[in-house]
Enzyme design. Sequence first.
Site, PDB file in Angstrom:
ATOM      1  N   SER A 180      29.174  48.262  17.908  1.00 27.24           N
ATOM      2  CA  SER A 180      29.839  49.531  17.610  1.00 27.24           C
ATOM      3  C   SER A 180      28.951  50.754  17.624  1.00 27.24           C
ATOM      4  CB  SER A 180      30.544  49.446  16.258  1.00 27.24           C
ATOM      5  OG  SER A 180      31.666  48.607  16.407  1.00 27.24           O
ATOM      6  N   PHE A 203      39.374  37.264  15.990  1.00 26.30           N
ATOM      7  CA  PHE A 203      38.167  36.570  15.529  1.00 26.30           C
ATOM      8  C   PHE A 203      38.346  35.974  14.132  1.00 26.30           C
ATOM      9  CE2 PHE A 203      36.285  37.644  19.306  1.00 26.30           C
ATOM     10  CZ  PHE A 203      36.205  38.998  19.537  1.00 26.30           C
ATOM     11  N   THR A 217      35.957  32.264  13.933  1.00 29.00           N
ATOM     12  CA  THR A 217      34.877  32.951  14.622  1.00 29.00           C
ATOM     13  C   THR A 217      34.552  32.395  16.015  1.00 29.00           C
ATOM     14  OG1 THR A 217      33.943  33.499  12.476  1.00 29.00           O
ATOM     15  CG2 THR A 217      32.444  33.610  14.373  1.00 29.00           C
ATOM     16  N   TYR A 230      38.760  51.548   9.094  1.00 30.84           N
ATOM     17  CA  TYR A 230      37.985  51.312  10.320  1.00 30.84           C
ATOM     18  C   TYR A 230      38.761  50.400  11.263  1.00 30.84           C
ATOM     19  CZ  TYR A 230      33.908  50.221  13.202  1.00 30.84           C
ATOM     20  OH  TYR A 230      33.021  50.084  14.241  1.00 30.84           O
ATOM     21  N   ARG A 243      28.092  57.278  11.401  1.00 34.36           N
ATOM     22  CA  ARG A 243      27.969  56.876  10.009  1.00 34.36           C
ATOM     23  C   ARG A 243      26.868  57.696   9.333  1.00 34.36           C
ATOM     24  NH1 ARG A 243      30.711  52.383   8.617  1.00 34.36           N
ATOM     25  NH2 ARG A 243      31.260  50.807  10.170  1.00 34.36           N
ATOM     26  N   GLY A 257      26.166  48.067  14.223  1.00 32.23           N
ATOM     27  CA  GLY A 257      26.875  47.284  15.246  1.00 32.23           C
ATOM     28  C   GLY A 257      26.888  45.815  14.886  1.00 32.23           C
ATOM     29  N   SER A 269      24.783  36.742  14.116  1.00 32.55           N
ATOM     30  CA  SER A 269      25.912  37.443  13.474  1.00 32.55           C
ATOM     31  C   SER A 269      26.807  36.393  12.808  1.00 32.55           C
ATOM     32  CB  SER A 269      26.697  38.266  14.498  1.00 32.55           C
ATOM     33  OG  SER A 269      27.356  37.396  15.401  1.00 32.55           O
TER      34      SER A 269
HETATM   35  C1  LIG Z   1      32.617  47.474  11.030  1.00 32.55           C
HETATM   36  C2  LIG Z   1      31.873  46.377  11.775  1.00 32.55           C
HETATM   37  C3  LIG Z   1      31.096  45.487  10.810  1.00 32.55           C
HETATM   38  S1  LIG Z   1      33.036  45.406  12.735  1.00 32.55           S
HETATM   39  C4  LIG Z   1      33.040  46.493  14.102  1.00 32.55           C
HETATM   40  C5  LIG Z   1      32.636  45.959  15.462  1.00 32.55           C
HETATM   41  N1  LIG Z   1      32.526  44.561  15.630  1.00 32.55           N
HETATM   42  C6  LIG Z   1      33.609  43.767  15.665  1.00 32.55           C
HETATM   43  O1  LIG Z   1      34.738  44.186  15.482  1.00 32.55           O
HETATM   44  C7  LIG Z   1      33.341  42.290  15.840  1.00 32.55           C
HETATM   45  C8  LIG Z   1      33.944  41.533  14.681  1.00 32.55           C
HETATM   46  C9  LIG Z   1      33.746  40.040  14.820  1.00 32.55           C
HETATM   47  C10 LIG Z   1      32.311  39.688  14.964  1.00 32.55           C
HETATM   48  C11 LIG Z   1      32.023  38.258  14.521  1.00 32.55           C
HETATM   49  N2  LIG Z   1      32.609  37.904  13.244  1.00 32.55           N
HETATM   50  C12 LIG Z   1      33.646  37.028  13.136  1.00 32.55           C
HETATM   51  O2  LIG Z   1      34.142  36.497  14.094  1.00 32.55           O
HETATM   52  C13 LIG Z   1      34.138  36.760  11.740  1.00 32.55           C
HETATM   53  N3  LIG Z   1      35.285  35.830  11.719  1.00 32.55           N
HETATM   54  C14 LIG Z   1      30.509  38.180  14.393  1.00 32.55           C
HETATM   55  O3  LIG Z   1      30.017  38.317  13.247  1.00 32.55           O
HETATM   56  O4  LIG Z   1      29.856  38.076  15.437  1.00 32.55           O
HETATM   57  C15 LIG Z   1      31.335  46.626  15.245  1.00 32.55           C
HETATM   58  O5  LIG Z   1      30.294  46.527  15.791  1.00 32.55           O
HETATM   59  N4  LIG Z   1      31.723  47.182  14.033  1.00 32.55           N
HETATM   60  C16 LIG Z   1      30.938  46.929  12.871  1.00 32.55           C
HETATM   61  C17 LIG Z   1      30.213  48.218  12.428  1.00 32.55           C
HETATM   62  O6  LIG Z   1      30.687  49.304  12.784  1.00 32.55           O
HETATM   63  O7  LIG Z   1      29.205  48.058  11.726  1.00 32.55           O
END
Ligand SMILES: CC1(C)S[C@@H]2[C@H](NC(=O)CCCC[C@H](NC(=O)C[NH3+])C(=O)[O-])C(=O)N2[C@H]1C(=O)[O-]
Length: 351
Positions: free
Chosen positions: A62, A120, A123, A159, A287, A302, A328
């Site tokens: 992100s 997701f 995951t 968000y 942010r 991100g 992650s």
């Molecule tokens: C708001 C956040 C945290 S989420 C948003 C975006 N990332 C995503 O939407 C991915 C979400 C799933 C990622 C996955 N997690 C799962 O599948 C959990 N079931 C993992 O951890 O790899 C990003 O990048 N942003 C972060 C941000 O802006 O910091």
Amino acid sequence: PSLPAPDVAAVAAVHRTALSHGAPGALTRIDEGPRSYHVATGEADTAAHTPMDTGRRFRVGSVSKTFTTVVLLQLVAEGKVDLDAPANRYLPEPLPDERITVRHLLSHRSGLYDYTNDMFHNTVPGFEAVRNKVFSYQELIDLSTAKPLNNAPGAAYSYSNTNFVALGAIIEHVTGTPVATHYRQRIFTPLRLRNTSYVHPRTTISGTYARGYLRQDDTTLPLVDSTEQTVSWAQSAGAVISNARDLNRFFSALLSGRLLPEEQLREMTTMVPVTADGKQSYGLGLRGRTLSCGTTVYGHTGTVQGYYTYAFTTSDGRRSMASLANTSNNGTVNTTLGATLDASFCGTDPA
Ligand SMILES: CC1(C)S[C@@H]2[C@H](NC(=O)CCCC[C@H](NC(=O)C[NH3+])C(=O)[O-])C(=O)N2[C@H]1C(=O)[O-]
């Protein structure tokens, strides 16, 4: 007022803690004028046992939202988009609520549901189901609008990746040009970000890069190598690839006024608190974090499968920091890595 020198030893300690919680590797690069500080720990590739180094490229997730915001706000400055107009004026297909404005999308106040919550929920199965898929912007928006809004437009901060997918659709519909072209012509080339690219839907990362490792929901199972994916589920909300040096240059140029006219930079950095303690805020695709020493830094975080990123700079852009941990689905690693901010900008171990 000048900042205390970065505490490089504290950065290294944060990395070691992140590795103790399951990150294969971590890197942090701090840039301040001609000086740069480098800390790399652990492995970039756990099969080849390649040591991490701070020059390696990675998926920034992100942090891509800030690149999309710069393009959009340049279009605002060029008179092509009005921040407070209904987003539907600029979209090929309407969102379900005419009250959603472009500004609502940029500030996560539209209420649009985030389709990744379902995508997701499980995951690794969720990731495997989409890692080679190519979505259109409309397919992603349709996934969101199949669910009700989280809140009335403008009524709350919630968000949602959908907001920045809609902004990518707006950029392409208004200009007739792909976002990749805008990123390159408006940001990557002028700032000489030679290690930053937007190659959606290609799944591979060129050059020298860190591999990413996704932790399974059953944490007793081994990490999943999630390096190759289209990131089509995110696109203008998360598919940029970069490295620490380029991210530092980007955020430093942004906050020092080299990418946007004063009026648009002021809109972007008008922050709204998003946590009860007021220490975290959000502006437009940006942010804000107020650190233990009282310094507020601006940037983005991100999370993309296998990669956690923090990329922030001071309000004048003089000191910038980018940190990566190549795992992650591991909240402890993500929170731990965030302590590189205090070490880099406050010069102390986090309290
Ligand atoms: C708001 C956040 C945290 S989420 C948003 C975006 N990332 C995503 O939407 C991915 C979400 C799933 C990622 C996955 N997690 C799962 O599948 C959990 N079931 C993992 O951890 O790899 C990003 O990048 N942003 C972060 C941000 O802006 O910091």
